[in-house]
Write an enzyme that holds these catalytic residues in place. Sequence first.
Site, PDB file in Angstrom:
ATOM      1  N   GLU A   1       3.989  -6.663   1.781  1.00  0.00           N
ATOM      2  CA  GLU A   1       3.539  -7.046   0.438  1.00  0.00           C
ATOM      3  C   GLU A   1       3.518  -5.841  -0.502  1.00  0.00           C
ATOM      4  O   GLU A   1       2.475  -5.487  -1.051  1.00  0.00           O
ATOM      5  CB  GLU A   1       2.129  -7.640   0.516  1.00  0.00           C
ATOM      6  CG  GLU A   1       1.985  -8.807   1.462  1.00  0.00           C
ATOM      7  CD  GLU A   1       0.521  -9.092   1.835  1.00  0.00           C
ATOM      8  OE1 GLU A   1      -0.392  -8.452   1.281  1.00  0.00           O
ATOM      9  OE2 GLU A   1       0.305  -9.948   2.704  1.00  0.00           O
TER      10      GLU A   1
ATOM     11  N   CYS B   1     -12.490   3.760 -29.007  1.00  0.00           N
ATOM     12  CA  CYS B   1     -13.753   4.465 -29.258  1.00  0.00           C
ATOM     13  C   CYS B   1     -14.531   4.737 -27.977  1.00  0.00           C
ATOM     14  O   CYS B   1     -15.612   4.188 -27.754  1.00  0.00           O
ATOM     15  CB  CYS B   1     -14.583   3.645 -30.226  1.00  0.00           C
ATOM     16  SG  CYS B   1     -13.671   3.362 -31.739  1.00  0.00           S
ATOM     17  N   GLU B   2     -13.980   5.520 -27.098  1.00  0.00           N
ATOM     18  CA  GLU B   2     -14.661   5.946 -25.868  1.00  0.00           C
ATOM     19  C   GLU B   2     -14.096   7.301 -25.489  1.00  0.00           C
ATOM     20  O   GLU B   2     -12.881   7.507 -25.572  1.00  0.00           O
ATOM     21  CB  GLU B   2     -14.347   4.993 -24.701  1.00  0.00           C
ATOM     22  CG  GLU B   2     -14.833   3.601 -24.902  1.00  0.00           C
ATOM     23  CD  GLU B   2     -15.297   2.947 -23.609  1.00  0.00           C
ATOM     24  OE1 GLU B   2     -15.616   3.659 -22.638  1.00  0.00           O
ATOM     25  OE2 GLU B   2     -15.335   1.719 -23.595  1.00  0.00           O
TER      26      GLU B   2
ATOM     27  N   TYR C   1       0.522  -1.781 -12.185  1.00  0.00           N
ATOM     28  CA  TYR C   1      -0.877  -1.775 -12.608  1.00  0.00           C
ATOM     29  C   TYR C   1      -1.015  -1.156 -13.995  1.00  0.00           C
ATOM     30  O   TYR C   1      -1.987  -0.464 -14.290  1.00  0.00           O
ATOM     31  CB  TYR C   1      -1.762  -1.064 -11.565  1.00  0.00           C
ATOM     32  CG  TYR C   1      -1.556  -1.643 -10.174  1.00  0.00           C
ATOM     33  CD1 TYR C   1      -1.958  -2.942  -9.889  1.00  0.00           C
ATOM     34  CD2 TYR C   1      -0.896  -0.934  -9.168  1.00  0.00           C
ATOM     35  CE1 TYR C   1      -1.733  -3.503  -8.638  1.00  0.00           C
ATOM     36  CE2 TYR C   1      -0.664  -1.490  -7.917  1.00  0.00           C
ATOM     37  CZ  TYR C   1      -1.081  -2.773  -7.664  1.00  0.00           C
ATOM     38  OH  TYR C   1      -0.859  -3.334  -6.421  1.00  0.00           O
TER      39      TYR C   1
ATOM     40  N   GLY D   1       3.762  -3.649  -3.792  1.00  0.00           N
ATOM     41  CA  GLY D   1       3.705  -3.851  -5.237  1.00  0.00           C
ATOM     42  C   GLY D   1       4.170  -2.572  -5.916  1.00  0.00           C
ATOM     43  O   GLY D   1       5.299  -2.462  -6.400  1.00  0.00           O
ATOM     44  N   ARG D   2       3.300  -1.577  -5.872  1.00  0.00           N
ATOM     45  CA  ARG D   2       3.551  -0.302  -6.561  1.00  0.00           C
ATOM     46  C   ARG D   2       4.881   0.321  -6.178  1.00  0.00           C
ATOM     47  O   ARG D   2       5.607   0.841  -7.011  1.00  0.00           O
ATOM     48  CB  ARG D   2       2.411   0.653  -6.200  1.00  0.00           C
ATOM     49  CG  ARG D   2       2.406   1.933  -6.992  1.00  0.00           C
ATOM     50  CD  ARG D   2       1.380   2.923  -6.449  1.00  0.00           C
ATOM     51  NE  ARG D   2       0.129   2.357  -6.048  1.00  0.00           N
ATOM     52  CZ  ARG D   2      -0.987   2.381  -6.782  1.00  0.00           C
ATOM     53  NH1 ARG D   2      -0.997   2.966  -7.952  1.00  0.00           N
ATOM     54  NH2 ARG D   2      -2.102   1.836  -6.328  1.00  0.00           N
TER      55      ARG D   2
ATOM     56  N   TYR E   1      -9.464   5.333 -12.610  1.00  0.00           N
ATOM     57  CA  TYR E   1      -9.344   6.007 -11.308  1.00  0.00           C
ATOM     58  C   TYR E   1      -9.174   7.516 -11.447  1.00  0.00           C
ATOM     59  O   TYR E   1      -8.959   8.197 -10.437  1.00  0.00           O
ATOM     60  CB  TYR E   1      -8.115   5.497 -10.538  1.00  0.00           C
ATOM     61  CG  TYR E   1      -7.957   4.000 -10.473  1.00  0.00           C
ATOM     62  CD1 TYR E   1      -8.854   3.218  -9.755  1.00  0.00           C
ATOM     63  CD2 TYR E   1      -6.896   3.374 -11.111  1.00  0.00           C
ATOM     64  CE1 TYR E   1      -8.694   1.844  -9.694  1.00  0.00           C
ATOM     65  CE2 TYR E   1      -6.732   2.002 -11.050  1.00  0.00           C
ATOM     66  CZ  TYR E   1      -7.632   1.245 -10.346  1.00  0.00           C
ATOM     67  OH  TYR E   1      -7.467  -0.098 -10.284  1.00  0.00           O
TER      68      TYR E   1
ATOM     69  N   GLY F   1       0.768  -1.249   0.000  1.00  0.00           N
ATOM     70  CA  GLY F   1       0.000   0.000   0.000  1.00  0.00           C
ATOM     71  C   GLY F   1       0.789   1.282   0.000  1.00  0.00           C
ATOM     72  O   GLY F   1       0.214   2.369  -0.149  1.00  0.00           O
TER      73      GLY F   1
HETATM   74  N1  LLP Z   1      -1.475  -7.014  -0.676  1.00  0.00           N
HETATM   75  C1  LLP Z   1      -2.791  -7.127  -0.990  1.00  0.00           C
HETATM   76  C2  LLP Z   1      -3.615  -8.076  -0.238  1.00  0.00           C
HETATM   77  C3  LLP Z   1      -3.354  -6.319  -1.997  1.00  0.00           C
HETATM   78  O1  LLP Z   1      -4.650  -6.429  -2.283  1.00  0.00           O
HETATM   79  C4  LLP Z   1      -2.527  -5.402  -2.699  1.00  0.00           C
HETATM   80  C5  LLP Z   1      -3.055  -4.543  -3.767  1.00  0.00           C
HETATM   81  C6  LLP Z   1      -1.164  -5.337  -2.361  1.00  0.00           C
HETATM   82  C7  LLP Z   1      -0.672  -6.144  -1.332  1.00  0.00           C
HETATM   83  C8  LLP Z   1      -0.197  -4.416  -3.048  1.00  0.00           C
HETATM   84  O2  LLP Z   1      -0.531  -3.083  -2.881  1.00  0.00           O
HETATM   85  P1  LLP Z   1       0.473  -1.933  -3.356  1.00  0.00           P
HETATM   86  O3  LLP Z   1       1.728  -2.045  -2.515  1.00  0.00           O
HETATM   87  O4  LLP Z   1       0.754  -2.144  -4.795  1.00  0.00           O
HETATM   88  O5  LLP Z   1      -0.272  -0.676  -3.115  1.00  0.00           O
HETATM   89  N2  LLP Z   1      -5.067  -1.221  -9.690  1.00  0.00           N
HETATM   90  C9  LLP Z   1      -4.915  -0.222  -8.655  1.00  0.00           C
HETATM   91  C10 LLP Z   1      -4.274  -0.782  -7.415  1.00  0.00           C
HETATM   92  C11 LLP Z   1      -4.970  -2.007  -6.855  1.00  0.00           C
HETATM   93  C12 LLP Z   1      -4.299  -2.568  -5.619  1.00  0.00           C
HETATM   94  C13 LLP Z   1      -4.911  -3.878  -5.240  1.00  0.00           C
HETATM   95  N3  LLP Z   1      -4.292  -4.546  -4.130  1.00  0.00           N
HETATM   96  C14 LLP Z   1      -4.155   0.969  -9.229  1.00  0.00           C
HETATM   97  O6  LLP Z   1      -3.826   0.963 -10.411  1.00  0.00           O
HETATM   98  O7  LLP Z   1      -3.913   1.949  -8.526  1.00  0.00           O
END
Ligand code: LLP
Length: 443
Positions: free
Chosen positions: A286, A362-363, A391, A288-289, A329, A238
Site C-alpha cells: 500500500e 496569521c500564525e 500529503y 503512497g508517498r 511535523y 511506509g
Molecule cells: N496504508 C495505511 C494503512 C496507512 O495508514 C498509510 C498511511 C499508508 C498505507 C501509506 O503510507 P505511505 O506509503 O504513504 O507512507 N500525513 C503524513 C503521513 C501520514 C501517513 C498515514 N498513513 C505526512 O505528511 O508525512
Amino acid sequence: MHAFHYRDGHLFCEDVEVAIAADRFGTPLYLYSAGTILDHFGRLDEALAGLDHLICYAVKANSNRAILRLLRDAGAGFDIVSGGELFRALKAGADPGKCTFAGVGKSREEIEYALEQGVYSFNIESEAELDYINEIASAKNQRAPIALRVNPDVEAQTHQYISTGKSENKFGIALEQAAKVYERASKMPAVAIRGVQMHIGSQITEAAPFVAAIEKIAPLVSELRSKYAIEFFSIGGGLGIAYESSIASGSGDWWTSQRSHPLTIRDYVDAILLPLTRLGLRILLEPGRLLVGNAGILLTRVRYIKETAQKKFAIIDAGMNDLIRPALYGSYHEIVPVNQSSTSRITKKNRTRKIDIVGPVCESGDFFAQDREMPPVQAGDLLAVMSAGAYGFVMASNYNSRPLPAEALIEGDKLALIRERESFADLVRGEVNPELRGVSPTL
Ligand code: LLP
C-alpha cells in the site's frame, strides 16, 4: 528520465518549463510529473515480479482523479480509508475488486457503500468493528470479505505522529490477540476471512523495521493460511523518500539523489522478498508517498522581502493551509528558485545569509523553512517547494479563508490543469441561512 531538473538555469518538469505552468494557472500551484509516478510504480512492480502481488496505491497521499487514473491504467489497485476515497477511486475507473478499505472508524454508511460496491477486503482494526461489519453485512444478506490489521509492536523509527505499529498506537489488533479474533470471525455468518494486514508507519528509511514486522507476523500468516485458506498478506505502505537532494546545488539531477537515498526500492524489495516468498501467498503493498511524493512540487511566488533586526523573511503566496507538513511535523522540504540567475545558482561560495520562508497565514507556525541558506531571493521570484506530491494538496484547508490552490499535471511536453483554483464563491458555497432564521426544534 529526468523529472525536475534545470536547463540553462530554468527549472523543468519533464519537458515543460515550470514557469509556464505558473504563468498559465497562477500560484500557489501543485504541479505533478506523470512520468515520475509511473516510473516509481513500474520500478516497484518490476522489483516484485517474482512474487504474486498487487500494489494498492494509498489514495490518501494524493487523491486527484487524474493521478488515480494514471495508476489504475498502470495496473494498480487502491487502498482507501473513507467512503469519499472509494467514491473518488470509482470515479477514476478503479475496479472495486482491487480496493482495500482501511481505517479505524468506518461508519455504517461507508461500510454499506463499500459492501454494495464489492471491495476486495475490509481491513479491520478492532473487535467492535468486526461485530459491526458482521451485523451490517448480515442485514444486507451479504458476506463481507475481511482481513485483520495486526499490530506487530515494532519501532518504525519515524516521526511519532506517523508511527503506527507500536502497541501504544490506536491502530490494529495486538499480535497476541489476533488468532483468537480470527477464530471468532470464522464463526460469524456474514464475514469471509480473506487475509491479514499490517502497516507500521510512514516515511520509514530503513528496511529493518519492515523485516522485523514481517518476521513477527509470518507464523500467524502461515497458521491462518492452513486454518482459513487466506488469500493475501498486505504489508502496508511506509517506504520513505528523499526530501533532500542535490538539485539545489545545480549538480546532478533528481534521479542521482534518488540513488543516493539510503533505502531504495531495490534494497527494500531485496530485504522483504525472501520472507514473503516463503509464505506462498498473494502479497499486497500500500505505498503512497513512494509513488507520488517526489513527483510533485508546490509552486509559489515571493510577495515581499522583510528584514528585521534578527531575521530576513521571504513572504510567499503559499501558506500552511496549502502545505501543512512543515508546521505539523517540522518536516523538511527543499526550496529552490524556478529561474536561477547567474548570481542565484547556489554554490558553496555564493550562499547568502540564512532566510525564513514563510506564508501569509496569521500564525508563527506558518513557515516552510527557517534559517535556510538560499541564493538571493527577491519579491516576484518563483520558488518551488520540492517533494510536495504526497500529503500536500490532500491536507490543504481553507484556513484564513484562502481558496484551495490549483493542481496541474505534466506528461512529457504536455501540461494539463487537473483541478481549478477555488474562487471566493467556492468558500461560501456550502453555507446556508446567513440571516440565521432558525425554527424551534420540536420536542
Ligand atoms: N496504508 C495505511 C494503512 C496507512 O495508514 C498509510 C498511511 C499508508 C498505507 C501509506 O503510507 P505511505 O506509503 O504513504 O507512507 N500525513 C503524513 C503521513 C501520514 C501517513 C498515514 N498513513 C505526512 O505528511 O508525512
